[in-house]
Each structure stands twice: as structure tokens, then as C-alpha cells.
Design an enzyme around this catalytic site. Structure first.
Site, PDB file in Angstrom:
ATOM      1  N   GLU A   1       0.102   4.430   6.098  1.00 54.96           N
ATOM      2  CA  GLU A   1      -0.146   4.589   4.665  1.00 54.96           C
ATOM      3  C   GLU A   1      -1.012   5.807   4.366  1.00 54.96           C
ATOM      4  OE1 GLU A   1       0.158  -0.173   4.841  1.00 54.96           O
ATOM      5  OE2 GLU A   1      -1.807   0.781   4.728  1.00 54.96           O
TER       6      GLU A   1
ATOM      7  N   ASP B   1       0.787  14.767  -0.283  1.00 56.38           N
ATOM      8  CA  ASP B   1      -0.046  15.844  -0.827  1.00 56.38           C
ATOM      9  C   ASP B   1       0.337  17.194  -0.223  1.00 56.38           C
ATOM     10  OD1 ASP B   1      -1.441  14.313  -2.656  1.00 56.38           O
ATOM     11  OD2 ASP B   1      -3.233  14.113  -1.417  1.00 56.38           O
TER      12      ASP B   1
ATOM     13  N   ARG C   1       1.282  13.328  -8.993  1.00 57.56           N
ATOM     14  CA  ARG C   1       1.167  14.759  -8.686  1.00 57.56           C
ATOM     15  C   ARG C   1       2.454  15.507  -9.041  1.00 57.56           C
ATOM     16  NH1 ARG C   1      -3.521  14.772  -9.287  1.00 57.56           N
ATOM     17  NH2 ARG C   1      -5.040  14.742  -7.608  1.00 57.56           N
TER      18      ARG C   1
ATOM     19  N   SER D   1       8.173   0.040   8.399  1.00 60.81           N
ATOM     20  CA  SER D   1       9.166  -0.593   9.267  1.00 60.81           C
ATOM     21  C   SER D   1      10.576  -0.082   9.006  1.00 60.81           C
ATOM     22  CB  SER D   1       9.155  -2.108   9.065  1.00 60.81           C
ATOM     23  OG  SER D   1       9.661  -2.439   7.774  1.00 60.81           O
TER      24      SER D   1
ATOM     25  N   SER E   1      -2.364   0.816   8.230  1.00 66.67           N
ATOM     26  CA  SER E   1      -3.279   1.775   7.593  1.00 66.67           C
ATOM     27  C   SER E   1      -2.982   3.219   7.975  1.00 66.67           C
ATOM     28  CB  SER E   1      -4.732   1.440   7.929  1.00 66.67           C
ATOM     29  OG  SER E   1      -5.130   0.258   7.283  1.00 66.67           O
TER      30      SER E   1
ATOM     31  N   ARG F   1       0.821  -1.208   0.000  1.00 68.28           N
ATOM     32  CA  ARG F   1       0.000   0.000   0.000  1.00 68.28           C
ATOM     33  C   ARG F   1       0.859   1.265   0.000  1.00 68.28           C
ATOM     34  NH1 ARG F   1      -5.606  -0.238   2.671  1.00 68.28           N
ATOM     35  NH2 ARG F   1      -4.806   1.544   3.828  1.00 68.28           N
ATOM     36  N   SER F   2       2.024   1.214   0.624  1.00 67.35           N
ATOM     37  CA  SER F   2       2.932   2.368   0.575  1.00 67.35           C
ATOM     38  C   SER F   2       3.371   2.631  -0.857  1.00 67.35           C
ATOM     39  CB  SER F   2       4.156   2.134   1.463  1.00 67.35           C
ATOM     40  OG  SER F   2       3.782   2.004   2.814  1.00 67.35           O
TER      41      SER F   2
ATOM     42  N   HIS G   1       2.287  16.240 -12.534  1.00 61.06           N
ATOM     43  CA  HIS G   1       1.333  17.332 -12.776  1.00 61.06           C
ATOM     44  C   HIS G   1       1.947  18.712 -12.530  1.00 61.06           C
ATOM     45  CE1 HIS G   1      -2.250  14.403 -12.079  1.00 61.06           C
ATOM     46  NE2 HIS G   1      -1.937  14.478 -13.362  1.00 61.06           N
TER      47      HIS G   1
ATOM     48  N   GLU H   1      12.516  -1.675   7.165  1.00 63.03           N
ATOM     49  CA  GLU H   1      13.311  -2.904   7.078  1.00 63.03           C
ATOM     50  C   GLU H   1      12.943  -3.790   5.893  1.00 63.03           C
ATOM     51  OE1 GLU H   1      15.937  -3.391   8.788  1.00 63.03           O
ATOM     52  OE2 GLU H   1      15.663  -1.940  10.417  1.00 63.03           O
TER      53      GLU H   1
END
Length: 184
Positions: free
Chosen positions: A151, A159, A57, A88, A148, A46-47, A60, A90
Site C-alpha cells: 500500500e 506520486d 492528484r 493479491s 502495508s 487501504r489500496s 490537480h 484476486e
């Protein structure tokens, strides 16, 4: 608790986490982006999705930015910036990339929950995000599962970096929209 209640708790966690980021280090990152020839961003899972959003971005706003591992990503050079997001600090594949970027002579930025990690120790600029790593869900830092909070904080921090960059360069959304994909 209903979804609105959970959303309120998530927003409170995000606010607490993001306000604890060291502004001096964040400003060093913005300066690094301004000075870099090319910007490379890496992250796993997810990262990695957050890295892709950040690179989009940066494109952009007119930067020469790349996601590490994509087939169109060029070679890293000494005038470049390598940013790695790893909760982590790691993750083996990211640590190996970070070691290579350091050996090449690029400026290395680590965004992590663990500044004393392998990746954090290699970085020229370290941004600590005070959230739990995915394997540390018993820390009590978040009601959310796994990584979560890290992330989400990573995406919002990225942003905020874009907004600071836009501020320094005098850019606005209209300027950016001209670089938005037009084959959709």
C-alpha cells in the site's frame, strides 16, 4: 527498537521495492494516462485510499479522473483507462470490475504483487510491486504487517507517475495549486 529504527527499516523496504518496478511498464502507464479520455482508478481497503489520493492528484494536473464506486463517477468507455491496485490480484469485486472494463474495451492496468493473478492476467499493462500481499505476511519481504509495504509502495508509485506526467506536460506545483479545493 525505537520508532526511528522502524522508520529506517520501512524506508529501506520502500526503496528496495520501488526500485524493482519495471520502468518500461511504468512508462506505458504514463503514456496510457496521456492518451486516455478519462481515467478510472479502483482499489479495496487501504489500496482504495491510495487510489483516491492518486485521483485527487490527477484532478490537480487537469485530468478527467474518477474513483470507481463514487456516486459522481461516470460510465467507462473504450477510450478510457481503468487502473486497479490489488495486492493479491484476486479481490472478487475488483476482478469483476476488471473483467467488465476489459469487455467494454477500455485499457486495463493492474498494479499488483501477483502479475499471474486473475486481475493481472486481464491487464493490458501490468505493474508488479514486489511486496508481500496482506495474506502473505510470513514471506519475509517486510517487517510490516499485512499489506502495508504494498500500500505504501502503491502511493509512492502513484506520486512518481504524477511527477512523470508533470514532467512530460511541463507542469509545476503552481499550476496544480490553482485546481486545489477552495471551499475548505
Amino acid at each position: 527498537m525505537n520508532t526511528t529504527g522502524f522508520a529506517d527499516e520501512i524506508l529501506a523496504e520502500l526503496k528496495q521495492t520501488l526500485t524493482s518496478i519495471d520502468e518500461e511498464q511504468a512508462e506505458k502507464l504514463v503514456t496510457g494516462i496521456l492518451q486516455a479520455k478519462k481515467v478510472f482508478v479502483a482499489g479495496g481497503g487501504r489500496s482504495g485510499f491510495m487510489a483516491k489520493a492518486f485521483v485527487m492528484r490527477m484532478m490537480h494536473v487537469g485530468l478527467d479522473a474518477y474513483v470507481v464506486g463514487e456516486t459522481v463517477t461516470p460510465n467507462l468507455e473504450t477510450d478510457d483507462l481503468f487502473i486497479v491496485g490489488s495486492g493479491s490480484g484476486e479481490t472478487q469485486s475488483l476482478a469483476a470490475m476488471t473483467q467488465k472494463a476489459k469487455a467494454i474495451g477500455a485499457t486495463v492496468v493492474a498494479i499488483t504483487t501477483n502479475p499471474d493473478s486473475t486481475i493481472g492476467s486481464l491487464a493490458d499493462i501490468t505493474i508488479e510491486i514486489s511486496a508481500q500481499a496482506k495474506a502473505d505476511s510470513s514471506s519475509g519481504k517486510s517487517i510490516q504487517p499485512m499489506g502495508s509495504l504494498f500500500e505504501q509502495s502503491l502511493l509512492l508509485f502513484y506520486d512518481a507517475v504524477i511527477l512523470r506526467f508533470m514532467d512530460k506536460k511541463g507542469l509545476n506545483s503552481d499550476t496544480m495549486y490553482g485546481r486545489h479545493a477552495n471551499l475548505e
